[in-house]
Structures are given as C-alpha cells and as structure tokens.
Design an enzyme around this catalytic site. Structure first.
Site, PDB file in Angstrom:
ATOM      1  N   GLU A   1       0.858  -1.337  -0.195  1.00  0.00           N
ATOM      2  CA  GLU A   1       0.158  -0.041  -0.025  1.00  0.00           C
ATOM      3  C   GLU A   1       0.856   1.389   0.086  1.00  0.00           C
ATOM      4  O   GLU A   1       0.460   2.329   0.875  1.00  0.00           O
ATOM      5  CB  GLU A   1      -1.018   0.117   1.332  1.00  0.00           C
TER       6      GLU A   1
ATOM      7  N   GLU B   1      -5.977 -10.838  -1.028  1.00  0.00           N
ATOM      8  CA  GLU B   1      -6.863 -10.590   0.138  1.00  0.00           C
ATOM      9  C   GLU B   1      -8.459 -10.519  -0.282  1.00  0.00           C
ATOM     10  O   GLU B   1      -9.065  -9.664   0.462  1.00  0.00           O
ATOM     11  CB  GLU B   1      -6.380  -9.282   0.751  1.00  0.00           C
TER      12      GLU B   1
HETATM   13  C1  GLA Z   1      -4.883  -4.576   4.426  1.00  0.00           C
HETATM   14  C2  GLA Z   1      -3.636  -5.382   4.758  1.00  0.00           C
HETATM   15  C3  GLA Z   1      -4.004  -6.814   5.484  1.00  0.00           C
HETATM   16  C4  GLA Z   1      -5.333  -6.526   6.339  1.00  0.00           C
HETATM   17  C5  GLA Z   1      -6.270  -6.151   5.634  1.00  0.00           C
HETATM   18  C6  GLA Z   1      -7.705  -5.930   6.524  1.00  0.00           C
HETATM   19  O1  GLA Z   1      -5.433  -5.178   3.317  1.00  0.00           O
HETATM   20  O2  GLA Z   1      -2.894  -5.724   3.845  1.00  0.00           O
HETATM   21  O3  GLA Z   1      -2.838  -7.151   6.048  1.00  0.00           O
HETATM   22  O4  GLA Z   1      -4.684  -5.847   7.277  1.00  0.00           O
HETATM   23  O5  GLA Z   1      -6.038  -4.827   5.163  1.00  0.00           O
HETATM   24  O6  GLA Z   1      -7.753  -6.696   7.704  1.00  0.00           O
END
Ligand code: GLA
Length: 365
Positions: free
Chosen positions: A184, A290
């Site tokens: 990020e 994710e």
């Molecule tokens: C982001 C992070 C993850 C996690 C998610 C939500 O996407 O990369 O590690 O913290 O948020 O839980």
C-alpha cells in the site's frame, strides 16, 4: 469448471428454490464430499487464505482449512508490529542506532502447521505504513526519541529484512515461497506516493530500497511482490503502474498483488480486467492476495447476489490463469473476518459453505 458461469446465470434467471439448493449442497458437505478448492483449482492457480490460527482452532475450522487451501498467509503474525522486538532493539540501540532485534515466535505455530501439512506460506508483510511500531523510526526506539536520519533508517530496514529472511530461512527453509515486500505505498486520491513515516524518514525511494534489500537477502526462488488495494481504480492504478515500472527497471520485483477487498457494485468486471491487463503488460504475474466481497446482510437474496458476483470475478480469474499465481481469500469464515458485519467470505459461522462457495465450484447456488 466451464459449466460454472452457465450454472450461476441459469440459477439467477430461473431462481430455483434457494432453500433446496442449500439443503442439497449442505448434504453433499455432510457426506464429506465437499469439493476442495485447492484440488479443483489446481489446473488454474494456488488457492489460499489468510489465517488467524487461534480462530481456526477455536472455531473447529482445522479440517476445513486443511482440505481447502494449499497456501496460507498469516493474518497478522508476520507484520512488523508482531515481528519487531522493540524491547531488545531498544537495548541494542544503546550501542548502535542501526541495530534491530526481531522475534518470529508468534508466526511459528502457523509455519509449523504449514510445514507439517505441506502447505505453502505467502509472507505478509515486510514494509507497510500500518501495523508498524512508530518507535521503529525513532532514536533509541523510544516514543520520546526524535526521528532517526535517513541512513540510520535504511540500515535498520536492511537489518530488519535480513533478520526476517535469516530466521525464517533457518527455521523454515522452503516454507515461505513469496513475500509482500511493500504494502500500500500508493495513495488513493492522486495516485502519488502515500505520505507515511517511511516517506518522511527515508523518502519516496523507500520502496525501491526495500526491494533492493529484499532481493539481497531472499532465497533465489522466493517471489517478491508489491501489494495494494483499489488497484482497478484511477488515478491509483496509474500511480501503481508508475511504481511498478521503476521497480521493474531495477529487477528486484517478481509480481504484483491485487488485494481485491471488493463491494457488490464496484469495481466493474471491466475495471478489474483493465487493471490486470495493464499489470500483465508490464510483465508481472499477479496474486489475488486478500479477496472478500462485502454485502449488507445475510439474507438469501444478498447471499445469492454475492455468489453471482464471486462467480463472475472467478470466471475472469480462470481466464487469466496463465498470469495468476494464486488466489487467496482474506479469511475463511464470515464471523471471523475483519468485515464480519458484511458477510464477505465463502463459509458461514457454522463452517458451512455459502452460495459463494457453490458459485466458484461446480455446485448449484
Ligand atoms: C489490508 C492489509 C491486510 C489486512 C487487511 C484487513 O488489506 O494488507 O494485512 O490488514 O487490510 O484486515
């Protein structure tokens, strides 16, 4: 698998008795013949999940976890806030401000389990603006210390990444097959670098530096990823592509992670494909790192619509199989998710498969 979209669309159009479909699928599950995502998707890509091991154990999820997934990500235990040993680093800093101490004990139970069952691990995450102790950036690792100079922070970053690779490599050789090196780094609004303590203390090149360091210490076959959310949206996509181009020029990156925390309405399929095409055109393999899809409630109607959306997106993933290394959901069961109130995953609180699970396997939703 080719039948999947037809099944999903047909079900949506004909609206068969949902209760019957659920009953039928649950019966299949009872008989122990629930399809295994990792087996079904073996011709396409690895199928994984983020896991909090305590939740898997207390939730009676172990059998389900072991039968469904062939790659796992620690939900929190490999993040800097879990790994950086602040007390020991503080002691070392009395003699050397660049020194770092780490402790991977919290990550070990899942690493042990993965080793025992031949499950791969995707490491998450070495460098992130969040879940990273602020004292990492401060003199003496104390809240009252000023921010360290750039060269001290670069040396700390080097030591941190070196130690993580050394200790995981020594204790778990071959288990961690890939890492999110940086998470990020691009902001949402302008597609520019996100301002954080990393940019403040090191500068915008902290991402390039992190990848240089990671490449220096990572075992040869470990893949190094940049990972981000909202990848299908502009101007963020352009910002990510710009960063990926710089990283590619240095040759220290192996892939790009799309988090895919999605809503029902957005992003569109075209936005997803457009982003994937552009990253692939740069020569990068993708990791869906994710995934979850948020709905407002768990009514039959919402869960069926969610299933259709999962099905449509997985139809894209399967078409892009030559470019996708793995698809991970961010958790297994709705009530243990970070977005529990939005029922975003493939299994419900009773460990039962949801219509979304049927939509991405070969069962009627
Ligand atoms: C982001 C992070 C993850 C996690 C998610 C939500 O996407 O990369 O590690 O913290 O948020 O839980």
């Amino acid at each position: 698998m080719k039948k999947i979209m037809c099944t999903v669309l047909l079900c949506a159009l004909l609206a068969p008795s949902m209760a019957f479909a659920l009953e039928e699928a649950a019966a299949v599950f009872q008989q122990g013949t629930l399809p295994s995502l990792k087996e079904l998707y073996a011709p396409y890509f690895d199928f994984g999940s983020a896991v909090k091991l305590s939740g898997v154990r207390s939730g009676g999820l172990m059998d389900l976890f072991l039968s469904q997934f062939n790659i796992v990500t620690h939900e929190n235990e490999l993040k800097p806030e879990a790994v950086l040993d602040v007390a020991s680093s503080r002691r070392l800093a009395q003699d050397d401000q660049t020194a770092v101490a780490i402790n991977i004990d919290k990550a070990k139970p899942l690493l042990d389990l993965a080793r025992q069952h031949g499950i791969k691990v995707h490491g998450h995450v070495l460098v992130w603006h969040s879940q990273t102790p602020e004292v990492f950036f401060r003199e003496g690792y104390t809240p009252s210390g000023g921010f360290v100079a750039r060269d001290i922070m670069l040396a700390r970053l080097d030591n941190y990444i070196r130690l993580v690779f050394e200790q995981t490599g020594r204790d778990y050789p071959g288990i961690i097959v890939s890492w999110d090196v940086v998470n990020e780094a691009i902001g949402d609004a302008a597609g520019e670098m996100r301002q954080s303590l990393w940019t403040q203390v090191i500068g915008d090149d902290f991402v390039l530096e992190a990848f240089r360091i990671a490449r220096k210490y990572a075992p040869k076959d470990v893949m190094l990823y940049y990972n981000d959310y909202s990848t299908p949206y502009e101007p963020k996509l352009t910002g990510i592509l710009r960063l990926l181009e710089k990283l590619k020029a240095e040759g220290n990156i192996d892939g790009c992670g799309f988090q895919c925390h999605y809503q029902m309405g957005t992003p569109s399929i075209n936005q997803i494909k457009n982003a994937m095409d552009k990253v692939i055109a740069l020569g990068f393999p993708l990791r869906i790192s994710e995934m979850d899809i948020l709905v407002n409630d768990n009514s039959e109607n919402s869960l069926r619509r969610q299933a259709i959306r999962y099905g449509e997106i997985f139809d894209v993933f399967r078409k892009y199989k030559d470019h996708i290394v793995a698809v991970h959901t961010w958790g297994i069961r709705d009530d243990l998710s970070w977005k529990a109130q939005h029922y975003p995953l493939l299994f419900d609180k009773n460990n039962q498969p949801k219509p979304a699970f049927f939509a991405i396997t070969d069962l009627p939703i």
